[in-house]
Write a protein that holds these residues in place. Sequence first.
Motif, PDB file in Angstrom:
ATOM      1  N   LEU A 187      -7.899 -14.450  10.717  1.00 25.69           N
ATOM      2  CA  LEU A 187      -8.203 -14.453  12.417  1.00 25.69           C
ATOM      3  C   LEU A 187      -9.660 -13.395  12.129  1.00 25.69           C
ATOM      4  N   ARG A 188     -11.047 -14.163  11.867  1.00 28.25           N
ATOM      5  CA  ARG A 188     -11.791 -13.032  11.638  1.00 28.25           C
ATOM      6  C   ARG A 188     -12.591 -11.671  12.068  1.00 28.25           C
ATOM      7  N   VAL A 189     -12.532 -10.687  12.018  1.00 28.61           N
ATOM      8  CA  VAL A 189     -12.582  -9.460  12.455  1.00 28.61           C
ATOM      9  C   VAL A 189     -13.753  -8.714  11.999  1.00 28.61           C
ATOM     10  N   MET A 190     -14.422  -8.011  12.950  1.00 25.64           N
ATOM     11  CA  MET A 190     -15.954  -6.453  13.044  1.00 25.64           C
ATOM     12  C   MET A 190     -16.641  -7.985  11.999  1.00 25.64           C
ATOM     13  N   PHE A 191     -16.774  -8.679  12.411  1.00 27.67           N
ATOM     14  CA  PHE A 191     -17.333 -10.125  11.929  1.00 27.67           C
ATOM     15  C   PHE A 191     -19.154  -9.287  12.837  1.00 27.67           C
ATOM     16  N   SER A 202     -16.845 -16.609   5.922  1.00 22.52           N
ATOM     17  CA  SER A 202     -16.064 -16.760   6.832  1.00 22.52           C
ATOM     18  C   SER A 202     -16.203 -18.510   6.256  1.00 22.52           C
ATOM     19  N   ASP A 203     -17.483 -18.985   6.373  1.00 23.12           N
ATOM     20  CA  ASP A 203     -17.175 -20.208   5.355  1.00 23.12           C
ATOM     21  C   ASP A 203     -16.483 -20.866   4.087  1.00 23.12           C
ATOM     22  N   GLN A 204     -16.403 -19.652   3.471  1.00 22.23           N
ATOM     23  CA  GLN A 204     -15.847 -19.978   2.431  1.00 22.23           C
ATOM     24  C   GLN A 204     -13.832 -20.547   2.876  1.00 22.23           C
ATOM     25  N   LEU A 205     -13.500 -18.984   3.521  1.00 23.03           N
ATOM     26  CA  LEU A 205     -12.377 -19.419   4.979  1.00 23.03           C
ATOM     27  C   LEU A 205     -12.220 -20.910   5.110  1.00 23.03           C
ATOM     28  N   ASP A 215     -10.444 -20.487  15.700  1.00 20.43           N
ATOM     29  CA  ASP A 215     -11.375 -20.485  16.288  1.00 20.43           C
ATOM     30  C   ASP A 215     -12.026 -19.230  16.975  1.00 20.43           C
ATOM     31  N   THR A 216     -11.804 -18.379  17.437  1.00 19.55           N
ATOM     32  CA  THR A 216     -12.531 -17.200  17.979  1.00 19.55           C
ATOM     33  C   THR A 216     -12.076 -16.170  16.995  1.00 19.55           C
ATOM     34  N   VAL A 217     -13.519 -15.351  17.028  1.00 19.86           N
ATOM     35  CA  VAL A 217     -14.291 -14.742  16.335  1.00 19.86           C
ATOM     36  C   VAL A 217     -14.447 -13.329  16.943  1.00 19.86           C
ATOM     37  N   ILE A 218     -14.136 -12.008  16.511  1.00 25.04           N
ATOM     38  CA  ILE A 218     -13.746 -10.578  16.309  1.00 25.04           C
ATOM     39  C   ILE A 218     -14.778  -9.773  16.303  1.00 25.04           C
ATOM     40  N   PRO A 219     -15.557  -9.780  17.441  1.00 25.89           N
ATOM     41  CA  PRO A 219     -17.311  -8.802  16.509  1.00 25.89           C
ATOM     42  C   PRO A 219     -17.106  -7.167  16.146  1.00 25.89           C
ATOM     43  N   ARG A 220     -17.804  -7.209  15.360  1.00 25.90           N
ATOM     44  CA  ARG A 220     -17.620  -5.535  15.111  1.00 25.90           C
ATOM     45  C   ARG A 220     -18.639  -5.036  16.839  1.00 25.90           C
ATOM     46  N   VAL A 248      -9.307 -11.458  24.640  1.00 26.23           N
ATOM     47  CA  VAL A 248      -9.142 -12.688  26.358  1.00 26.23           C
ATOM     48  C   VAL A 248      -8.999 -13.855  25.229  1.00 26.23           C
ATOM     49  N   THR A 249     -10.406 -14.166  24.802  1.00 26.80           N
ATOM     50  CA  THR A 249     -10.675 -15.579  24.105  1.00 26.80           C
ATOM     51  C   THR A 249      -9.503 -15.913  23.242  1.00 26.80           C
ATOM     52  N   PHE A 250      -8.914 -14.587  23.131  1.00 25.63           N
ATOM     53  CA  PHE A 250      -8.377 -15.219  21.318  1.00 25.63           C
ATOM     54  C   PHE A 250      -7.329 -15.158  21.855  1.00 25.63           C
ATOM     55  N   ALA A 251      -6.448 -14.764  23.327  1.00 24.21           N
ATOM     56  CA  ALA A 251      -5.417 -14.571  23.489  1.00 24.21           C
ATOM     57  C   ALA A 251      -5.145 -16.338  23.938  1.00 24.21           C
TER      58      ALA A 251
END
Length: 264
Positions: A187-191, A202-205, A215-220, A248-251
């Motif tokens: 999960l990409r966080v603090m993005f 992120s692209d490498q991952l 798919d969901t990205v958690i923003p900073r 909520v989208t991630f859930a």
Amino acid sequence: MAKIFCVANQKGGVGKTTTTVNLAAGLAKVGQRVLMVDLDPQGNATMGSGVDKRTLTHTVYDVLLESASVAQARVTSQKLIDGGCSYDVLGANRELAGAEVELVDVERRERRLREAINAVDTEYDFVLIDCPPSLSMLTLNGLCCAHGVIVPMQCEYFALEGLTDLVNTIKQVHANLNRDLELIGLLRVMFDPRITLQQQVSDQLKSHFGNKVFDTVIPRNVRLAEAPSYGLPGVVFDPSSKGAQAFVTFAQEMVDRLHQGLAA
Ligand code: ADP
Ligand code: MG
């Protein structure tokens, strides 16, 4: 039967606790029955769920040492009930740090949590376990009872390096102790999309791990960082914030993945 997930990354400060409490609240919000287990002696997930770690009669420590059952030790916070995103909490405090040593000589030491959670797993759809920043006996107890591991990570230069150790640990636990265990996703966080390096990592991952990247990205988002000081998950503290909405989208993504059998 509940689906059990560890939120793990041996690095500190990467967003494990924020992910655990907000995913728990997000899942509750979309109608899931959730138990959150705090496996970190810091007790941040406990406090961040509106439960005062200093006043708990029983914690996950008692459960690991078999002096209390999950049913006896779990609590529900009034704050979460009032916020409409209620989940049960199996809390932790400093006492848990001692479990590491006290478990050294006992039998089935890595299976204590698994056996305890088995007794309540029909009461929940999800069990989420917040792991400490180490690959310790506590984390091992989490990995031994889980179906999957969720790895929050910041898209920084050294992020991939730390991942290798964690992926190897998951493979070893899978081979020797828990056949059910798999890496569910990163999960990409603090993005922050404005930072070019974060986009690149992120692209490498995605090219390395494919659909193991959620798919969901958690923003900073500062509201997520402020929420714990009010003893609330961001999802409850400020539901309209970008960070809360992302969780909520991630859930919902987790629920959808389960239905599609990807994480089953
Ligand atoms: P860990 O449990 O891995 O140690 P935390 O969840 O406690 O990490 O997060 C570390 C710090 O970063 C905390 O102060 C938290 O409030 C903050 N934080 C986590 N996620 C975000 C985010 N998406 N936006 C802003 N701050 C965040
Ligand atoms: Mg933490």
